[in-house]
Design a protein around this motif. Structure first.
Motif, short mmCIF file in Angstrom:
data_model
loop_
_atom_site.label_atom_id
_atom_site.label_comp_id
_atom_site.label_asym_id
_atom_site.label_seq_id
_atom_site.Cartn_x
_atom_site.Cartn_y
_atom_site.Cartn_z
N UNK A 61 -23.80 -35.84 -3.11
CA UNK A 61 -24.61 -36.55 -3.39
C UNK A 61 -26.11 -36.58 -2.87
N UNK A 62 -25.70 -36.56 -1.42
CA UNK A 62 -26.84 -36.62 -0.38
C UNK A 62 -27.51 -35.30 -0.69
N UNK A 63 -26.92 -34.09 -0.28
CA UNK A 63 -27.63 -33.07 -0.51
C UNK A 63 -27.94 -32.24 -1.88
N UNK A 64 -27.41 -32.66 -2.87
CA UNK A 64 -27.84 -32.37 -3.87
C UNK A 64 -29.20 -33.19 -4.58
N UNK A 65 -29.00 -34.50 -4.04
CA UNK A 65 -30.29 -35.30 -4.27
C UNK A 65 -31.45 -34.96 -3.64
N UNK A 66 -31.12 -34.38 -2.21
CA UNK A 66 -32.40 -33.94 -1.36
C UNK A 66 -32.85 -32.52 -2.30
N UNK A 67 -31.98 -31.65 -2.63
CA UNK A 67 -32.42 -30.55 -3.38
C UNK A 67 -33.27 -30.56 -4.35
N UNK A 68 -32.71 -31.32 -5.42
CA UNK A 68 -33.33 -31.69 -6.64
C UNK A 68 -34.63 -32.50 -6.44
N UNK A 69 -34.62 -33.51 -5.48
CA UNK A 69 -35.90 -34.22 -5.03
C UNK A 69 -36.82 -33.39 -4.50
N UNK A 70 -36.70 -32.26 -3.56
CA UNK A 70 -37.66 -31.25 -3.33
C UNK A 70 -38.15 -30.42 -4.61
N UNK A 71 -37.29 -30.38 -5.43
CA UNK A 71 -37.57 -29.60 -6.65
C UNK A 71 -38.80 -30.48 -7.68
N UNK A 72 -38.33 -31.66 -7.65
CA UNK A 72 -39.01 -32.40 -8.73
C UNK A 72 -40.47 -32.97 -8.08
N UNK A 98 -20.84 -35.43 -13.75
CA UNK A 98 -21.66 -36.75 -14.20
C UNK A 98 -22.69 -36.99 -12.98
N UNK A 99 -22.09 -36.67 -11.96
CA UNK A 99 -22.87 -37.15 -10.80
C UNK A 99 -23.97 -36.41 -10.56
N UNK A 100 -24.01 -35.02 -10.62
CA UNK A 100 -25.10 -34.26 -10.54
C UNK A 100 -26.17 -34.55 -11.79
N UNK A 101 -25.78 -34.72 -12.86
CA UNK A 101 -26.87 -35.17 -13.78
C UNK A 101 -27.50 -36.39 -13.71
N UNK A 102 -26.85 -37.45 -13.05
CA UNK A 102 -27.33 -38.65 -12.56
C UNK A 102 -28.46 -38.50 -11.60
N UNK A 103 -28.04 -37.58 -10.40
CA UNK A 103 -28.64 -37.56 -9.34
C UNK A 103 -29.92 -36.86 -9.80
#
Length: 568
Positions: free
Chosen positions: A84-95, A139-144
């Motif tokens: 969740x932390x790594x994927x959140x950082x990834x999509x956060x930098x994309x968004x 679902x965790x990835x989609x919510x993140x």
């Protein structure tokens, strides 16, 4: 040395992109060993099999990009939190949106670092846990992803994303990140290579990034077409919602920038690709343009016999599709016929897919409308001045025969990358008229006429100028053949990559122990360091062996620079 060759949808499969180029490269560099790591794009591609492989290909490992079964990996609580932390950082930098202003460069660098750290964090998690497929589909990835889109500072299009848009983006990211879950990243896989050579950017180069991250293997990236540009064109207004286009464009832009930043050397195939790489942040000092190599031998007979050409014939050769703009070519030919009524146009090529077949039918109908059969004059009844042919037919049994038929070869495209038909015409010693698209000007280099695209009048005037001046045609054709033989042969391509391989391993030695057949360390197995980073300045002086006076040396005294590190 041992090369880890990274391909996607191409070599060693029978059908695919850049397959012929890779095969020539591997066969030409038979002094090296190659481990091919191939990503396939479809079941059909896998079912059709591989091309015959030379003995220097030691191993082939394949993985499908078109499907990924659930890996069955169940994360524990700590692994779920890391994901969740790594994927959140990834999509956060994309968004995230980077604003203009004095701090925009710094903000962009911060986002690039966030993206890179998150990407390698996911790769480490996949390596430890056995895969990411299930987690990326959860679902965790989609919510993140949804939280990143709704966060302050996100792209406006991302904030407007609906649930279907988020699911589409999540599915695309899962597909693009599948290389993170491969089992290629160990000492027996990419860790055994001295150099990784990716034959394209984007997901193709992703295993090379991980080999660099885990083992310090240097990465070489070759791009003969810009992957990022292809993604932009694929995500057109009619194919995806605005939020999907914005998020996926941002992701592929971040991935391309990371590939360009980490590669030791980038080898674009032309100046057009080079400009894209520089625009995405590639360091100009690490870019070497290497033109694609083509087989010149089969065009030798035609190139050395310019008298075979019909002085009243224009020839077009290629795949028939809308991007080739044969409609403008036919209108230009109508203008040519007004002043040169005996000229003919031969269109040689096959339709590309259903869209190409429909376009071919449209072009045939237009030709019949523009040039109705003539009852008298230069042509007999039923003899239309425009002919549509295919290679292998009675009029053009081979590709060199097609080029040999005309005095002038034409190219009318509105979109091109690196047009091989233009180089083939140059090998044949033919004068050319082309539209100014893609790498055309770079290829021609003053040995042909170039006009704006979608301008039939300018195209017609250039054709008439060459048709009426045989001496100019011969001069341009000879110059074109000389240029093609100098720049665009297989031999020059292979020589360039051999030199680049040696340059990279001398700058970036792989620090690992290499054993001989008995299991003992092999001396001098790792390449020596020949490059000291940083700038070196200082006065010139003579460096003498200690204890030996200068007059005792039997060599002339010359000044040599003393290496003094700046700031030392």
């Amino acid at each position: 040395m041992r090369i880890g060759l990274l391909t996607e949808g191409g070599y060693p499969y029978v059908r695919g992109d850049a397959g012929l180029w890779c095969d020539r490269l591997v066969r030409g560099l038979d002094q090296h060993e190659f481990d091919v790591h191939a990503l396939s794009r479809s079941r059909r591609q896998e079912d059709e099999g591989w091309v015959p492989l030379p003995p220097q290909v030691c191993r082939v490992r394949t993985a499908p990009l078109w499907r990924a079964e659930d890996d069955g990996v169940v994360y524990g609580r700590r692994a779920r939190r890391r994901f969740t932390e790594c994927y959140g950082e990834l999509v956060g930098s994309v968004c995230a949106e980077v604003g203009a202003g004095a701090g925009s460069n710094s903000a962009s660098d911060d986002l690039a670092d966030r993206f890179a750290n998150a990407l390698y964090g996911l790769a480490e998690l996949a390596r430890e846990e056995g895969g990411l497929v299930g987690a990326l589909r959860s679902d965790t990835a989609a919510r993140t992803l949804e939280r990143a889109c709704r966060a302050p500072g996100a792209l406006r299009a991302a904030r407007e994303a609906r649930v279907p848009d988020l699911l589409t983006v999540a599915a695309h990211l899962e597909r693009a990140l599948r290389p993170l879950s491969l089992d290629w990243y160990d000492d027996a896989g990419l860790g055994a290579a001295d150099l990784c050579h990716a034959t394209a950017g984007g997901p193709t180069a992703l295993p090379g990034l991980l080999a660099r991250h885990f083992f310090g293997i240097p990465l070489l990236v070759t791009e003969y077409g810009v992957q990022l540009r292809s993604h932009y064109l694929t995500l057109g207004p009619d194919s995806a919602a605005p939020a999907v286009r914005a998020l996926l464009a941002a992701f592929h832009g971040r991935l391309a920038a990371e590939v360009y930043r980490r590669a030791e050397i980038l080898t674009p195939g032309n100046a057009h690709t080079r400009r894209w790489q520089e625009r995405c942040g590639a360091d100009r000092s690490r870019i070497r343009t290497v033109h694609p190599g083509m087989e010149a031998g089969r065009f030798t007979e035609v190139g050395e016999s310019p008298d075979r050409a019909d002085p009243g014939t224009l020839v077009w050769v290629g795949r028939i599709e809308p991007a080739k703009d044969l409609v403008s070519l036919l209108h230009a030919f109508a203008e040519v016929r007004k002043v040169e009524p005996a000229v003919r146009l031969r269109i040689v090529g096959a339709a590309s897919g259903p869209e190409g077949a429909s376009y071919l039918g449209h072009c045939r109908a237009l030709a019949a409308q523009l040039f109705p059969d003539e009852a008298e004059g230069a042509h007999a009844i039923g003899d239309n001045p425009v002919s549509f042919e295919e290679i292998g037919g009675p009029e053009a049994p081979t590709l060199p025969d097609a080029y040999a038929a005309g005095a002038v070869v034409v190219l009318s495209s509105v979109v091109e990358g690196f047009p091989t038909s233009l180089i083939e015409a140059m090998f044949c010693g033919r004068a050319t008229v082309s539209t100014d698209v893609g790498a055309v000007v770079e290829i021609i280099g003053g040995t042909g006429l170039v006009v704006p695209p979608r301008n039939p009048r300018a195209f017609a005037e250039a054709c008439v100028a060459l048709l009426r001046d045989p001496e100019r045609r011969a001069r341009l054709g000879a110059a074109a053949r000389a240029r093609a033989l100098e720049l665009f042969t297989v031999e020059q391509n292979i020589a360039a990559f051999h030199s680049i391989y040696l340059e990279i391993v001398s700058h970036c030695p792989v620090h690992r122990v290499v054993l001989d057949e008995t299991g003992e360390p092999l001396p001098f197995a790792t390449p020596a360091e020949s490059h000291v980073p940083g700038r070196w300045t200082g006065p010139t002086a003579r460096i003498m062996p200690r204890g030996i006076p200068e007059w005792a040396m039997d060599i002339p005294v010359r000044a040599t620079p003393v290496a003094v590190a700046e700031g030392a």
